[in-house]
Design a protein around this motif. Sequence first.
Motif, short mmCIF file in Angstrom:
data_model
loop_
_atom_site.label_atom_id
_atom_site.label_comp_id
_atom_site.label_asym_id
_atom_site.label_seq_id
_atom_site.Cartn_x
_atom_site.Cartn_y
_atom_site.Cartn_z
N SER A 235 0.83 -1.21 0.00
CA SER A 235 0.00 0.00 0.00
C SER A 235 0.86 1.25 0.00
CB SER A 235 -0.91 0.01 1.24
OG SER A 235 -1.61 -1.20 1.37
N HIS B 167 1.88 2.60 -3.53
CA HIS B 167 0.79 3.30 -4.21
C HIS B 167 0.47 4.61 -3.51
CE1 HIS B 167 -3.39 4.18 -5.44
NE2 HIS B 167 -3.00 3.68 -6.60
N GLU C 85 -5.37 1.31 -13.92
CA GLU C 85 -4.95 1.13 -12.53
C GLU C 85 -4.96 -0.34 -12.14
OE1 GLU C 85 -5.31 4.01 -8.83
OE2 GLU C 85 -7.20 2.94 -9.18
N GLU C 86 -5.77 -1.13 -12.81
CA GLU C 86 -5.81 -2.57 -12.53
C GLU C 86 -4.45 -3.20 -12.79
OE1 GLU C 86 -8.07 -6.58 -14.19
OE2 GLU C 86 -9.10 -4.64 -14.30
N PHE D 123 -2.00 -2.19 -9.91
CA PHE D 123 -2.16 -3.00 -8.70
C PHE D 123 -1.71 -4.44 -8.94
CE2 PHE D 123 -5.14 0.38 -7.17
CZ PHE D 123 -4.50 0.61 -5.96
N GLU D 124 -1.91 -4.95 -10.14
CA GLU D 124 -1.47 -6.31 -10.47
C GLU D 124 0.05 -6.41 -10.36
OE1 GLU D 124 -1.89 -10.35 -11.85
OE2 GLU D 124 -3.30 -8.89 -11.00
N ALA E 14 1.14 -6.17 -6.67
CA ALA E 14 0.89 -7.44 -5.99
C ALA E 14 1.92 -8.49 -6.39
CB ALA E 14 -0.53 -7.93 -6.30
N ASN F 130 -8.94 -1.92 -2.73
CA ASN F 130 -7.79 -2.29 -3.57
C ASN F 130 -6.59 -2.68 -2.72
OD1 ASN F 130 -9.02 -1.93 -6.08
ND2 ASN F 130 -8.46 0.22 -6.21
N TYR F 131 -6.34 -1.92 -1.66
CA TYR F 131 -5.21 -2.23 -0.79
C TYR F 131 -5.38 -3.58 -0.13
CZ TYR F 131 -3.33 2.55 -1.20
OH TYR F 131 -2.78 3.73 -1.67
N VAL G 179 -4.77 -6.46 -2.65
CA VAL G 179 -3.35 -6.73 -2.90
C VAL G 179 -2.76 -7.55 -1.76
CG1 VAL G 179 -1.06 -5.69 -3.12
CG2 VAL G 179 -3.00 -4.72 -4.37
#
Length: 374
Positions: free
Chosen positions: A143, A146, A166-167, A170-171, A174, A224-225, A228
Motif C-alpha cells: 500500500s 501506491h 490502474e488494474e 495494482f497487479e 501485488a 484495492n489495498y 493486494v
Amino acid sequence: MAHVNPPYRADHVGSFLRSSKIVNARRFFQDNKITRAELTQIEDEEIAALVKLEIDNGLKAVTDGEFRRAFWHLDFLAALNGIEHIKAKAWSVEFAERQPKAETIRIVGKIAFSNEHPFLEAFSKLKNIAGEHQVKFTIPSPSMLHLICCVREANYEPIELYKNNEEALFEDIANAWCDAVKALYERGCRYLQLDDTSWGELCSLEKRENYAKRGIDLDKLAENYVAVINRIMQSKPEDMVICMHICRGNFRSTWFSSGGYEPIAPVLFGKCAVDGFFLEYDTDRAGDFSPLRFIKDQTVVLGLVSSKFGQLEDKEVVKKRIIEASKFVSLDRLCLSTQCGFSSTEEGNILSHEEQWAKIRLVCEIAKEVWADA
C-alpha cells in the motif's frame, strides 16, 4: 506450555535506536571515507550486538533493527524495478513538529521485484547472525508504494504503461510483493511484517476529507489495498506468518495522523487476511478498542507501550487496557508490543538506549503476568 507461534505474547515492531558506530559509519561512507565493504562489516558487527541485546532483554523474535536502512520504507521501495528514488521539496506528509529529509520515490517503469534486491542479502545475513533464534523481518506494505506515488502526490501522472489502467498497476504491485515473499521464504524467512501508515492516514477524518476533495474514492482505495494484501496471503506458504503493523507516523518521537480505527475497521479488520495486526494504541489518538469487533480470526498485538518517549507506562494500567481489549478479541488471541519501532528513520526517537530496553523489558514482564504461555 509456551506460546510458540509468532506473533509472540511479548513482541516488538522491529526498528531500534542506531548505535553510534552505525551512525558514524554511515556518515563516513556518505563522505567516501570508508568503502561499502567496510560499512557492511560494521553493520554486521553492530547487528550481532543488537541481536544479543534483543535476546538478553527477553524477546523471542529478533530483527536487525533496520540498521542497514535510512528509512523504514524508502530503501525497500526504491530498490524495486520501475521505481526511482528522488529528492523532493518536502516530505510527502507533514509531521506534527519535525520533518524527515525531503526524499521520495516515483514510478518510472514496470514495477517488479528483482532477485538482486539488497534486502535479500540483508535477511540472509540476519538469519546467519541469529542462528537458531526466530528472525522477524520487516518490509513496507505494498500500500505504501501506491500511497506515496499515486495518492500523496497531488500531481501524479501515470506512466504510459499504467495510464487509464490502474488494474495493471495494482497487479504489478501485488506480483512484486508475492515475488519478494517467495524469495525471502526460500532464504528461510518464516515471520514477516508489512509496515503500513496508509491505514493510519485513512483513520484521520481530516485526511479523508482532503483526499475526498481531490476526487479520490477512499472506499475503493481501501478495497484495492486489501485485495493486494490478500493476493500475497494466498500465495504465501502455510508455515510462514505475515503480520501488518499500522502506524500514524513515527519520526523523532512525533506523528502525522490522528483518529480511531472505526473508518477502516470493516474493510481492514473484516476482510484483510493477514495472520496478525500490530496496532498502535498508546495514546488517545488511536481511539478506543471498539473497532476490534470487526476482527475475524487474526491475532491482535496491542501497541500499548509507547516507543516515542522514555517514561515507563504503569504496569497495572497496561494490564487493565489489555482486559478492556479482550471484550472485543479473546485474550488468547491478544499479544503486547511497543506501539511502533524506536527508529523508523536512522535519526531515531528521542529517548536513550537504556530507556528503549527498559520499554522492551516492560513489555516482556507484563506479558508474563497476563498470559501463562508468554
